[in-house]
Structures are given as structure tokens and as C-alpha cells.
Design an enzyme around this catalytic site. Sequence first.
Site, mmCIF file in Angstrom:
data_model
loop_
_atom_site.group_PDB
_atom_site.id
_atom_site.type_symbol
_atom_site.label_atom_id
_atom_site.label_comp_id
_atom_site.label_asym_id
_atom_site.label_seq_id
_atom_site.Cartn_x
_atom_site.Cartn_y
_atom_site.Cartn_z
ATOM 1 N N GLU A 56 -9.712 -0.462 -3.150
ATOM 2 C CA GLU A 56 -9.689 0.817 -2.445
ATOM 3 C C GLU A 56 -10.420 1.882 -3.247
ATOM 4 O O GLU A 56 -10.216 2.003 -4.459
ATOM 5 C CB GLU A 56 -8.244 1.248 -2.196
ATOM 6 C CG GLU A 56 -8.116 2.452 -1.296
ATOM 7 C CD GLU A 56 -6.672 2.713 -0.899
ATOM 8 O OE1 GLU A 56 -6.417 3.813 -0.368
ATOM 9 O OE2 GLU A 56 -5.813 1.848 -1.121
ATOM 10 N N ASN A 74 -6.581 11.249 -1.317
ATOM 11 C CA ASN A 74 -6.677 10.158 -2.280
ATOM 12 C C ASN A 74 -6.277 10.649 -3.673
ATOM 13 O O ASN A 74 -6.186 11.859 -3.916
ATOM 14 C CB ASN A 74 -8.111 9.621 -2.319
ATOM 15 C CG ASN A 74 -8.471 8.858 -1.067
ATOM 16 O OD1 ASN A 74 -7.683 8.068 -0.558
ATOM 17 N ND2 ASN A 74 -9.685 9.094 -0.561
ATOM 18 N N CYS A 108 -5.726 7.243 6.954
ATOM 19 C CA CYS A 108 -5.051 6.052 6.442
ATOM 20 C C CYS A 108 -4.134 5.439 7.489
ATOM 21 O O CYS A 108 -3.146 6.064 7.893
ATOM 22 C CB CYS A 108 -4.265 6.418 5.186
ATOM 23 S SG CYS A 108 -3.385 5.030 4.463
ATOM 24 N N GLY A 109 -4.436 4.223 7.923
ATOM 25 C CA GLY A 109 -3.616 3.538 8.920
ATOM 26 C C GLY A 109 -2.231 3.203 8.405
ATOM 27 O O GLY A 109 -1.219 3.472 9.073
ATOM 28 N N ASN A 110 -2.150 2.601 7.225
ATOM 29 C CA ASN A 110 -0.842 2.279 6.663
ATOM 30 C C ASN A 110 -0.016 3.540 6.403
ATOM 31 O O ASN A 110 1.204 3.553 6.569
ATOM 32 C CB ASN A 110 -0.999 1.495 5.358
ATOM 33 C CG ASN A 110 -1.252 0.019 5.596
ATOM 34 O OD1 ASN A 110 -1.032 -0.500 6.690
ATOM 35 N ND2 ASN A 110 -1.728 -0.669 4.569
ATOM 36 N N ASN A 115 0.878 -1.173 0.000
ATOM 37 C CA ASN A 115 0.000 0.000 0.000
ATOM 38 C C ASN A 115 0.914 1.220 0.000
ATOM 39 O O ASN A 115 1.579 1.511 0.999
ATOM 40 C CB ASN A 115 -0.871 -0.043 1.252
ATOM 41 C CG ASN A 115 -2.034 0.913 1.255
ATOM 42 O OD1 ASN A 115 -2.633 1.135 2.305
ATOM 43 N ND2 ASN A 115 -2.416 1.471 0.120
ATOM 44 N N CYS A 169 -4.309 -2.818 3.396
ATOM 45 C CA CYS A 169 -5.044 -1.647 3.887
ATOM 46 C C CYS A 169 -5.091 -1.733 5.403
ATOM 47 O O CYS A 169 -5.677 -2.663 5.953
ATOM 48 C CB CYS A 169 -6.454 -1.598 3.301
ATOM 49 S SG CYS A 169 -7.443 -0.185 3.866
ATOM 50 N N GLY A 170 -4.459 -0.774 6.076
ATOM 51 C CA GLY A 170 -4.367 -0.818 7.527
ATOM 52 C C GLY A 170 -5.696 -0.643 8.228
ATOM 53 O O GLY A 170 -6.099 -1.465 9.058
ATOM 54 N N ASN A 221 -14.363 1.650 0.488
ATOM 55 C CA ASN A 221 -13.402 0.579 0.259
ATOM 56 C C ASN A 221 -14.163 -0.751 0.323
ATOM 57 O O ASN A 221 -15.082 -0.909 1.136
ATOM 58 C CB ASN A 221 -12.306 0.580 1.321
ATOM 59 C CG ASN A 221 -11.474 1.838 1.286
ATOM 60 O OD1 ASN A 221 -11.119 2.333 0.228
ATOM 61 N ND2 ASN A 221 -11.155 2.363 2.453
ATOM 62 N N ASN A 255 -12.135 5.889 8.111
ATOM 63 C CA ASN A 255 -12.175 5.558 6.695
ATOM 64 C C ASN A 255 -13.379 4.649 6.495
ATOM 65 O O ASN A 255 -13.743 3.893 7.395
ATOM 66 C CB ASN A 255 -10.877 4.839 6.293
ATOM 67 C CG ASN A 255 -10.610 4.894 4.808
ATOM 68 O OD1 ASN A 255 -11.514 5.061 4.009
ATOM 69 N ND2 ASN A 255 -9.351 4.724 4.433
#
Length: 274
Positions: free
Chosen positions: A207, A59, A67-69, A11, A216-217, A190, A156
Site C-alpha cells: 500500500e 494516509n 478506502c473501501g475497507n 487492513n 485492500c478493499g 498501491n 484509489n
Amino acid sequence: MRIWKLHALGNNFVFVRHEETVDYEKLAVALCRRDVSVGADGLLSIDFASSPPMVRMWNPDATPDFCGNGLCCAALLLQHAAGQDVSLLDTPFTAVPVHIERTDGQSAQVTIRIRHPDFDPRTIPLEIAHGVAVEGGWRIQADDQTFHVVPVSNGNMHTAIFVDELPTEEDFSRYSPLIETHPLFPYKTNVLWCAVKDSRLQMRIWERSVGETFSCGTGAAAAVAICAYAGHDLPRTVEVVTPGGISHVSLGEDGVELTTRATLVFEGDLIGED
């Protein structure tokens, strides 16, 4: 402008230092284009001078997101570029505790803690006239198929579909974009295809505004929480298997912990946006 490219299990993101004069919506569209630009699943800016550091994301279609990642990658970048070992990252949505567990300079295991997902259709949000509420989720029609979906938000928007086997390439490519843009989801969603196998969660991710991504985190965190909500028997710490690799998710009273590997790919100077 200095740029950095990082990824968490595939990602991938472009990072820049935050400057108030930059049009980040325009920059996200320009830099995230694949084949003709740097290419990424999103653009993130970091305010290195703020305490805690502020991280913002856009995005590829210029919409802001959480966004976690991306936050895991931001922690590694702060250590690499500024020598900062941070324990907290700020975002426009919420502050996120973070911990770098192991690092070799270019790559690190990073853990973040985010909130439990919200199932309330008013806050996700959902346009409920376009779906049928059923036990444990919603029923929607996409082309010639009916799907039982579980939409949530943890900063998210995610929609999980539990299947016995992950979809074929044809079905994944056909139905994922139809679900992403279904009128039940006014801001798109997502799409998380999920299969519980041997106490592990296997996932394939479509996504929103991107297409397929290798991990995806926030999606992994949401899917594990949905599993618990649905009564799936999983260990306290769940291995989430995606095409990009394995992340680990643990549910706690004060949030959901995600551990993944962040990697610095390259850094350089941006000489043009077009």
C-alpha cells in the site's frame, strides 16, 4: 478525543469524530505511526451528524484518500457507536451504498458498491513519458527487472501485476516500493501482486505510504475488474484471497460490490498526539 481502532481482514484504521477545528493531516501522521503510537494504515473521521454520514480518510503521510475497507469499518462503527444502520456513506469523492449483512456486535460482514475502475492514463493519472504503453497495460523498469503493469483508479490508485506465483519475500520487499514510487505514478500507487488460481484471485498488497497490508478493499475490487478486462475466466463472484483472509467481489453494470469482514478492536480516549 474519542478514538476507535477497527480492521477489515487486517487492513487497520483509527477513527475519530469529525471536528472542523482538528488538523487531520497532522493527526494522521501522529496516530498512524507504528510502535510509538496507535498505529494504523490510515486515519478516518466520521461526521456522525450529517446525513448521509460523511467519511474522510488520510494516509499515514497525511495525503487524503478513498478506502473501501475503511468504509466497511465505518458502517460497523456507526452501528456500534451511534446505533445507526446506514445504507449510504458520503465521501469527498463519491457517495457509497453500504449494507451490513451479519453482525455479532464486534464484527460484521459488510458490503459496499463502488465504481468500476478507470483505465484512462489522464485520469489515473500517469506520467506517460516514464513508461511504455503495451497491449493491456504498461511496461516499466524497476531496478534490474522489467514489469508489465496495469494501472487503474477507482477512487484509489492501483497497479496490478499478474504473476504465476506470488513473489518471494525478498522480491516483494525489493520491488514493491520501487514500483510504488516509480515516476510513471506522480502520486505513487498501491501495488497489487495477483495470481489467478482455481477460479480464485490470490493477492499480496503493498500500500502506498504504508508498505505491506493484509488486505485492500478497493484493491480487491480493482484487481477483479482488471481480470475481467484481461479476459481471465473467473466466476461472477470472485473469492479474493489475501494474507488477512477472504473477501468477495462481484462485477455489475452499476458498479463493483465488495464484501468483507469488519472488526472493532478497541475504543478509548486520546490523551496526547506526540
